[in-house]
Design an enzyme around this catalytic site. Structure first.
Site, PDB file in Angstrom:
ATOM      1  N   ASN A  87       0.936  -1.248   0.133  1.00  0.00           N
ATOM      2  CA  ASN A  87      -0.081   0.213   0.036  1.00  0.00           C
ATOM      3  C   ASN A  87       0.880   1.007  -0.025  1.00  0.00           C
ATOM      4  OD1 ASN A  87       0.357   0.967   2.800  1.00  0.00           O
ATOM      5  ND2 ASN A  87      -0.374  -1.276   3.040  1.00  0.00           N
ATOM      6  N   ALA A 106       1.024   1.519  11.522  1.00  0.00           N
ATOM      7  CA  ALA A 106       1.528   0.872  10.375  1.00  0.00           C
ATOM      8  C   ALA A 106       0.189   0.685   9.456  1.00  0.00           C
ATOM      9  CB  ALA A 106       2.153  -0.503  10.657  1.00  0.00           C
ATOM     10  N   ASP A 126      -4.410  -6.072   4.988  1.00  0.00           N
ATOM     11  CA  ASP A 126      -5.665  -6.900   5.803  1.00  0.00           C
ATOM     12  C   ASP A 126      -5.659  -8.344   5.382  1.00  0.00           C
ATOM     13  OD1 ASP A 126      -6.791  -4.718   7.500  1.00  0.00           O
ATOM     14  OD2 ASP A 126      -7.608  -4.032   5.701  1.00  0.00           O
ATOM     15  N   LYS A 177       7.420 -18.784  -9.312  1.00  0.00           N
ATOM     16  CA  LYS A 177       6.944 -17.509  -9.888  1.00  0.00           C
ATOM     17  C   LYS A 177       5.528 -17.870 -10.714  1.00  0.00           C
ATOM     18  CE  LYS A 177       7.966 -14.093 -13.069  1.00  0.00           C
ATOM     19  NZ  LYS A 177       8.377 -13.723 -14.221  1.00  0.00           N
ATOM     20  N   PRO A 183      -3.530 -11.263  10.873  1.00  0.00           N
ATOM     21  CA  PRO A 183      -3.764 -11.234  12.474  1.00  0.00           C
ATOM     22  C   PRO A 183      -4.023  -9.624  12.689  1.00  0.00           C
ATOM     23  CG  PRO A 183      -1.580 -11.597  11.947  1.00  0.00           C
ATOM     24  CD  PRO A 183      -2.140 -11.996  10.767  1.00  0.00           C
ATOM     25  N   ASP A 184      -4.706  -9.095  13.540  1.00  0.00           N
ATOM     26  CA  ASP A 184      -4.838  -7.626  13.801  1.00  0.00           C
ATOM     27  C   ASP A 184      -4.247  -7.425  14.887  1.00  0.00           C
ATOM     28  OD1 ASP A 184      -5.690  -5.207  14.555  1.00  0.00           O
ATOM     29  OD2 ASP A 184      -7.616  -5.410  13.242  1.00  0.00           O
ATOM     30  N   PHE A 195      -4.703   3.970  14.714  1.00  0.00           N
ATOM     31  CA  PHE A 195      -4.803   4.899  13.563  1.00  0.00           C
ATOM     32  C   PHE A 195      -6.110   4.391  12.704  1.00  0.00           C
ATOM     33  CE2 PHE A 195      -1.762   8.345  12.685  1.00  0.00           C
ATOM     34  CZ  PHE A 195      -0.959   8.053  13.875  1.00  0.00           C
ATOM     35  N   LYS A 213     -14.411   1.882  14.963  1.00  0.00           N
ATOM     36  CA  LYS A 213     -13.049   1.152  15.035  1.00  0.00           C
ATOM     37  C   LYS A 213     -12.388   1.093  16.368  1.00  0.00           C
ATOM     38  CE  LYS A 213     -10.996   1.141  10.622  1.00  0.00           C
ATOM     39  NZ  LYS A 213     -10.313   1.658   9.530  1.00  0.00           N
ATOM     40  N   LYS A 258     -11.836  -2.387  18.100  1.00  0.00           N
ATOM     41  CA  LYS A 258     -10.452  -2.852  18.458  1.00  0.00           C
ATOM     42  C   LYS A 258      -9.951  -2.779  19.814  1.00  0.00           C
ATOM     43  CE  LYS A 258      -8.740  -2.321  13.684  1.00  0.00           C
ATOM     44  NZ  LYS A 258      -7.853  -2.745  13.002  1.00  0.00           N
TER      45      LYS A 258
HETATM   46  N1  CTP Z   1      -4.096  -2.780  12.385  1.00  0.00           N
HETATM   47  C1  CTP Z   1      -3.411  -3.662  12.688  1.00  0.00           C
HETATM   48  N2  CTP Z   1      -3.236  -5.103  12.270  1.00  0.00           N
HETATM   49  C2  CTP Z   1      -3.914  -5.188  11.083  1.00  0.00           C
HETATM   50  C3  CTP Z   1      -4.852  -4.154  10.574  1.00  0.00           C
HETATM   51  C4  CTP Z   1      -4.772  -3.111  10.979  1.00  0.00           C
HETATM   52  O1  CTP Z   1      -2.703  -3.482  13.757  1.00  0.00           O
HETATM   53  N3  CTP Z   1      -3.922  -6.250  10.528  1.00  0.00           N
HETATM   54  C5  CTP Z   1      -4.301  -1.331  12.742  1.00  0.00           C
HETATM   55  C6  CTP Z   1      -3.496  -0.395  12.098  1.00  0.00           C
HETATM   56  O2  CTP Z   1      -2.006  -0.070  12.733  1.00  0.00           O
HETATM   57  C7  CTP Z   1      -4.307   1.009  12.386  1.00  0.00           C
HETATM   58  C8  CTP Z   1      -5.610   0.283  12.978  1.00  0.00           C
HETATM   59  O3  CTP Z   1      -5.272  -1.042  12.913  1.00  0.00           O
HETATM   60  O4  CTP Z   1      -3.795   1.393  13.822  1.00  0.00           O
HETATM   61  C9  CTP Z   1      -6.851   0.589  11.928  1.00  0.00           C
HETATM   62  O5  CTP Z   1      -6.135   0.267  10.564  1.00  0.00           O
HETATM   63  P1  CTP Z   1      -6.975   0.529   9.143  1.00  0.00           P
HETATM   64  O6  CTP Z   1      -6.451   0.026   8.084  1.00  0.00           O
HETATM   65  O7  CTP Z   1      -7.654   1.526   9.222  1.00  0.00           O
HETATM   66  O8  CTP Z   1      -8.200  -0.419   9.602  1.00  0.00           O
HETATM   67  P2  CTP Z   1      -8.732  -2.035   9.547  1.00  0.00           P
HETATM   68  O9  CTP Z   1      -8.627  -2.762  10.325  1.00  0.00           O
HETATM   69  O10 CTP Z   1      -7.921  -2.273   7.995  1.00  0.00           O
HETATM   70  O11 CTP Z   1     -10.365  -1.936   9.005  1.00  0.00           O
HETATM   71  P3  CTP Z   1     -11.145  -1.614   7.723  1.00  0.00           P
HETATM   72  O12 CTP Z   1     -10.233  -2.209   6.781  1.00  0.00           O
HETATM   73  O13 CTP Z   1     -12.504  -1.912   8.057  1.00  0.00           O
HETATM   74  O14 CTP Z   1     -10.758   0.066   7.386  1.00  0.00           O
END
Ligand code: CTP
Length: 393
Positions: free
Chosen positions: A206, A270, A274, A283, A300-301, A320, A334, A338
């Site tokens: 990204n 970061a 997702d 390849k 994992p989140d 964030f 969010k 979270k």
């Molecule tokens: N984050 C994380 N691990 C993930 C996804 C997100 O730690 N696998 C954290 C990011 O660092 C940020 C927050 O979660 O602090 C939100 O990230 P964002 O990309 O805005 O949200 P998503 O969890 O991806 O939710 P959505 O796709 O619904 O916007």
């Protein structure tokens, strides 16, 4: 006793360096001064020597002193190198890595953190060359005490006046971690994008540059925290004074974060991918037929895992929320989902936020929503670190 190597470069503001030396000595720091040839036109070695109680180094003495104390030793025996005032000329030399005189040689040879307090005419400060030099220095972790705005000695008005000596002293103390509100605290910061491999040569990424997360790591360190920065692949430098761990994927980022625990505070800046791909071992080849479909699995989140109650949950967890619409509403949802304490929400819909230099954020906490004006990412980091510092003060 902490030791400061103070480099005084040219400019009318050099007289304020005398006051800075007086404040530093009074606060119990050892101060060794280096005067550039241009600096010598504004203050004398004798005045600096009288106030610091130490020998003052100038280009004139550098050759004879080489046997007694080499350049490297002079810059390394300090705990912090300070350039105040820092002229446009010395900043350009630092940015370019020149070493044609004593001061610039010391700045190139040092392994210590460097703090600069620029002072110059407003047009020089705003010139694209100085802007580029400052950006380069900041990306290398050089700390900056921004100049004040106001009437200048040259009759013009604007930013460029040397910050007042007590402000520079406070920045020096923060850089040394002295009496910082986060002294003795451990902070984990995640930053940058992740790369999720598709096959050995391709990946999903990204637009995150890591600028905001890296600036937060530096700002927390400036308030005295021990900082572990877990960074995805970025093209910016590791911040000075911060332990930086480099990872590629979300799974590696989570493992590095877990290994760095326990922590008092965690800031997840970061842009974590997702989804990961069921990676092909070889390849993928075009070889005719339909384009391949990618099998995605959820990553994992990291933020949610850090926020979950348990003995290792940091006292403060900050997330964030990068959104392209319904900012306040999505960010609040969010935060609840979270389980983090604060959410820094920003709209990444337009061009120039992801990867850009500025950020306009909404901070959500138990106190409600606070909208901050559009600021540089460094300023956002400074404000956030200050707010975090208050929790631990
Ligand atoms: N984050 C994380 N691990 C993930 C996804 C997100 O730690 N696998 C954290 C990011 O660092 C940020 C927050 O979660 O602090 C939100 O990230 P964002 O990309 O805005 O949200 P998503 O969890 O991806 O939710 P959505 O796709 O619904 O916007």
């Amino acid at each position: 006793m902490k030791r400061i190597l103070l480099i005084v470069s040219g400019g009318i503001a050099a007289y304020k360096a005398l006051e800075l030396v007086r404040l530093l000595s009074k606060a119990g720091y050892g101060v060794r001064c280096v005067l550039t040839p241009a600096g010598e036109k504004f203050v004398t070695p004798m005045a600096l020597q009288a106030l610091s109680g130490e020998k003052v180094y100038t280009d004139l003495f550098s050759l004879t002193d080489e046997s007694e104390m080499g350049h490297i030793e002079l810059s390394r025996s300090a705990d912090l190198v300070v350039v105040a005032p820092a002229s446009a000329d010395i900043l350009a030399k630092m940015a370019a890595g020149l070493a044609g005189d004593l001061a610039s040689t010391l700045l190139l040879a040092t392994d210590k953190r460097v703090l600069v307090a620029p002072a110059m005419n407003v047009r020089m400060w705003e010139h694209p060359a100085t802007r580029a030099n400052m950006a380069r220095l900041e990306s290398r972790g050089v700390l900056v005490v921004a100049p004040d705005s106001g009437p200048m000695a040259c009759g013009e008005f604007g930013p460029g006046r040397l910050a007042e000596p007590p402000v520079i002293l406070a920045a020096i103390e923060a850089a040394l971690g002295v009496a910082g509100p986060l002294s003795g605290r451990h902070a984990i910061v995640t930053s940058g994008p992740t790369h999720e491999p598709i096959d050995p040569v391709r990946y999903i990424a990204n637009r995150s540059s890591g600028k905001q997360g890296h600036a937060i790591a530096a700002a927390l360190a400036a308030l005295g925290a021990r900082v572990t920065l877990v960074s995805g692949p970025v093209s910016i430098a590791d911040p000075a004074g911060v332990q930086t761990l480099h990872v590629e994927t979300a799974a590696q980022m989570l493992a590095a974060v877990e290994a760095a625990l326990p922590a008092d505070v965690a800031v997840c800046a970061a842009a974590v991918g997702d989804w990961r791909v069921a990676t092909a071992a070889q390849k993928m080849k075009k070889a005719g037929g339909a384009p391949p479909a990618l099998q995605l699995a959820e990553n994992p989140d990291i933020l949610a895992q850090l926020s979950a109650p348990g003995p290792l949950r940091p006292r403060l967890v900050v997330g964030f929320a990068a959104e392209t619409e319904h900012l306040a509403e999505y960010a609040a949802a969010k935060r609840a989902r979270k389980g983090c304490d604060w959410i820094v929400a920003n709209n990444v819909g337009g061009t120039g936020i992801m990867g850009g230099e500025e950020n306009e954020v909404l901070l959500l906490s138990d106190e409600g929503a606070q909208a901050w004006p559009k600021l540089s990412k460094r300023e956002v980091a400074g404000l956030l670190a200050e707010k975090i510092g208050k929790i631990f003060a």
